[in-house]
Design a protein around this motif. Structure first.
Motif, PDB file in Angstrom:
ATOM      1  N   ARG A 300       0.854  -1.196   0.000  1.00 33.28           N
ATOM      2  CA  ARG A 300       0.000   0.000   0.000  1.00 33.28           C
ATOM      3  C   ARG A 300       0.886   1.241   0.000  1.00 33.28           C
ATOM      4  NH1 ARG A 300      -5.089  -0.812   2.082  1.00 33.28           N
ATOM      5  NH2 ARG A 300      -5.419   1.367   1.514  1.00 33.28           N
ATOM      6  N   TYR A 301       1.422   1.559  -1.167  1.00 32.57           N
ATOM      7  CA  TYR A 301       2.402   2.636  -1.273  1.00 32.57           C
ATOM      8  C   TYR A 301       1.805   3.999  -0.940  1.00 32.57           C
ATOM      9  CZ  TYR A 301       5.895  -0.382  -3.586  1.00 32.57           C
ATOM     10  OH  TYR A 301       6.821  -1.336  -3.868  1.00 32.57           O
ATOM     11  N   GLY A 302       0.582   4.265  -1.380  1.00 28.94           N
ATOM     12  CA  GLY A 302      -0.028   5.567  -1.127  1.00 28.94           C
ATOM     13  C   GLY A 302      -0.177   5.853   0.356  1.00 28.94           C
ATOM     14  N   ARG A 437      -4.596   6.713  -2.370  1.00 25.09           N
ATOM     15  CA  ARG A 437      -4.715   6.105  -1.049  1.00 25.09           C
ATOM     16  C   ARG A 437      -4.824   4.585  -1.145  1.00 25.09           C
ATOM     17  NH1 ARG A 437      -8.821   8.752   0.340  1.00 25.09           N
ATOM     18  NH2 ARG A 437     -10.459   7.181   0.278  1.00 25.09           N
ATOM     19  N   HIS A 438      -5.426   4.073  -2.236  1.00 27.17           N
ATOM     20  CA  HIS A 438      -5.620   2.630  -2.381  1.00 27.17           C
ATOM     21  C   HIS A 438      -4.601   1.988  -3.316  1.00 27.17           C
ATOM     22  CE1 HIS A 438      -9.275   2.870  -0.088  1.00 27.17           C
ATOM     23  NE2 HIS A 438      -9.844   3.701  -0.951  1.00 27.17           N
ATOM     24  N   TYR A 439      -3.562   2.704  -3.693  1.00 21.81           N
ATOM     25  CA  TYR A 439      -2.553   2.149  -4.617  1.00 21.81           C
ATOM     26  C   TYR A 439      -1.963   0.863  -4.053  1.00 21.81           C
ATOM     27  CZ  TYR A 439       1.564   1.806  -7.612  1.00 21.81           C
ATOM     28  OH  TYR A 439       2.522   1.379  -8.491  1.00 21.81           O
ATOM     29  N   PRO A 444       0.399  -2.428 -10.158  1.00 19.65           N
ATOM     30  CA  PRO A 444       0.824  -1.041 -10.307  1.00 19.65           C
ATOM     31  C   PRO A 444       0.118  -0.328 -11.451  1.00 19.65           C
ATOM     32  CG  PRO A 444       2.507  -2.533 -11.145  1.00 19.65           C
ATOM     33  CD  PRO A 444       1.458  -3.392 -10.501  1.00 19.65           C
ATOM     34  N   ARG A 445      -0.535   0.750 -11.129  1.00 19.50           N
ATOM     35  CA  ARG A 445      -1.244   1.547 -12.133  1.00 19.50           C
ATOM     36  C   ARG A 445      -0.816   3.003 -11.992  1.00 19.50           C
ATOM     37  NH1 ARG A 445      -7.436  -0.857 -12.242  1.00 19.50           N
ATOM     38  NH2 ARG A 445      -6.839  -3.066 -12.441  1.00 19.50           N
TER      39      ARG A 445
END
Length: 446
Positions: A300-302, A437-439, A444-445
């Motif tokens: 969860r990068y974001g 927030r949901h990345y 990966p998009r």
């Protein structure tokens, strides 16, 4: 090869993964060379600020180093990214490195002239040479970052970014401290000459790269190439937001331009204090890289980026609170010599900056990995160009904001107000941008 979700030993989960260095010699040579030359870069960065403050006694004159180079850097980042996408990236790196090297030699000569003249040298040549160096470094940085996914498997990109964090931490720990000591011991000209010598290591790392021509046909640098990049970015909300949150942090939370004045009149200790405080942030960066083993297991990068930048704002505000405490005069007088430094205030300020360095590096690891894995190769140069403009241009805006606000108010106001503003703005951005927030790194998009 270790898979990103494979079970790992407790030590591997805690400590940095060295497999990109062990298994990929080309990356190892580039990493080692960049690490060494980066120390010299920070020696020059700090020494230029100290020399301009020595010549003018004006904090805003120091801030202008970043302000004057800002627009040329923006152009260089955009143009350099187009060059990296359209031509052999190794060749672009070699040419931009040569220009950077020549600008460093020019600073050596200018500083030597200042020490030999009966009067003081004018400051405008320093602005020209530092701007030329910043332009060349921006092109090199954008190109070098876009090289990483070409010389490493995608699964190792986040680990490579963590290793880059260690390198940056070492550079920022050793370089500024070394600058403060060298300026005091051997003077400005020889201090700048150290950078010229260390730069050779980075140049050798670039020479060790293989040819890296474009994988697909890409528009030559120009309006069409720029339009392609802008068109892609328009439909890449996660990458856009990664840029925006960093701009917020860097433009509002950059206290480093204030350090010469802080060392002279607030905490004391002069150039040595400047080196210690700058290095403190790098210690935090280095420790984050050292204990970066878990990065391969975070998806969860974001969320990670948002929390890291919020914490960054808190630490910057705490740094300002230390300065505010010193401004009351309760701790007694201070001076520029080391025996007149307030050690308690120096320790508290160093801890706050170490925390800011650690949290900023967490954000950097995940933002860089998001950019390199979510974007196609033919766009990586242009997006890295924009990324470099953000991460180098943002601090220069921050220098101007901090320097200007300090002149109008007090030295403690910019970090206190800026740190609290960062916390508030990031909270709002994360709420309104749900895709960021949901990345999820497993899908990966951009």
């Amino acid at each position: 090869m270790t898979e990103p979700d494979a079970p790992a030993s407790p030590a591997r989960r805690r400590f940095v993964d060295l497999s990109p260095l062990r298994e990929h010699p080309v990356f190892a040579r580039l990493w080692i060379g960049t690490s060494i030359s980066g120390i010299g870069t920070w020696v020059t960065t700090v020494a230029v600020g100290l020399q301009l403050f020595d010549i003018t006694g004006d904090t805003f004159a120091v801030a202008l180093v970043g302000g004057i180079s800002l627009v040329p850097m923006i152009v260089a980042g955009i143009w350099g990214g187009m060059l990296a996408d359209a031509f052999d990236r190794r060749r672009v790196l070699i040419l931009s490195s040569i220009v950077a090297w020549l600008s460093i030699l020019g600073i050596v000569a200018l500083s030597a002239a200042d020490s030999l003249l009966t009067g003081r040298a004018p400051v405008w040549p320093f602005y020209i040479l530092t701007t030329l160096n910043a332009v060349a470094a921006t092109i090199s940085s954008a190109t070098r970052a876009s090289v990483t996914p070409r010389i490493l498997p995608e699964a190792m990109v986040s680990r490579a970014n963590a290793l880059n964090g260690i390198a940056f931490g070492l550079q920022l720990t050793i370089g500024p401290a070394l600058a403060g000591v060298l300026v005091a011991l051997i003077g400005f000209p020889l201090t700048f000459a150290v950078d010229a010598v260390l730069f050779t290591a980075g140049f050798l790392g670039v020479l060790g790269l293989p040819r890296l021509p474009p994988l697909t046909r890409t528009a030559k640098p120009g309006w069409e190439s720029l339009r392609d990049g802008v068109r892609f970015l328009r439909h890449a909300p996660n990458i856009r937001m990664s840029f925006i949150v960093d701009i917020v942090a860097m433009s509002l939370g950059r206290p480093y331009v204030l350090l010469p004045a802080i060392g002279a009149s607030v905490i004391g200790g002069g150039s040595v204090t400047v080196g210690v405080l700058t290095a403190a942030a790098a210690v935090g960066t280095f420790l984050t890289g050292l204990f970066s083993g878990p990065v391969a297991h975070v998806h969860r990068y974001g969320v990670a980026v948002g929390r890291a930048i919020t914490l960054y704002g808190v630490f910057i505000a705490l740094f300002g609170a230390v300065l505010a405490g010193m401004a009351t005069g309760w701790f007694g007088p201070v001076g520029e010599s080391w025996d007149q430094v307030n050690l308690v205030a120096l320790l508290l300020a160093a801890v706050a900056l170490a925390g800011s360095g650690a949290s900023d590096e967490v954000s950097a690891i995940f933002r860089s990995t998001m950019l390199l894995t979510a974007a196609p190769d033919e766009m990586r140069g242009r997006l890295q160009g924009i990324f470099i403009v953000v991460v180098t241009g943002g601090p220069r805006v921050g220098d101007l904001v901090a320097g200007g606000l300090a002149v109008l108010t007090a030295l403690w106001v910019p970090p206190v107000v800026g740190g609290l503003a960062i916390v508030a703005i990031i909270a709002v951005l994360l709420r309104v941008q749900s895709t960021f927030r949901h990345y999820d790194a497993r899908d990966p998009r951009p």
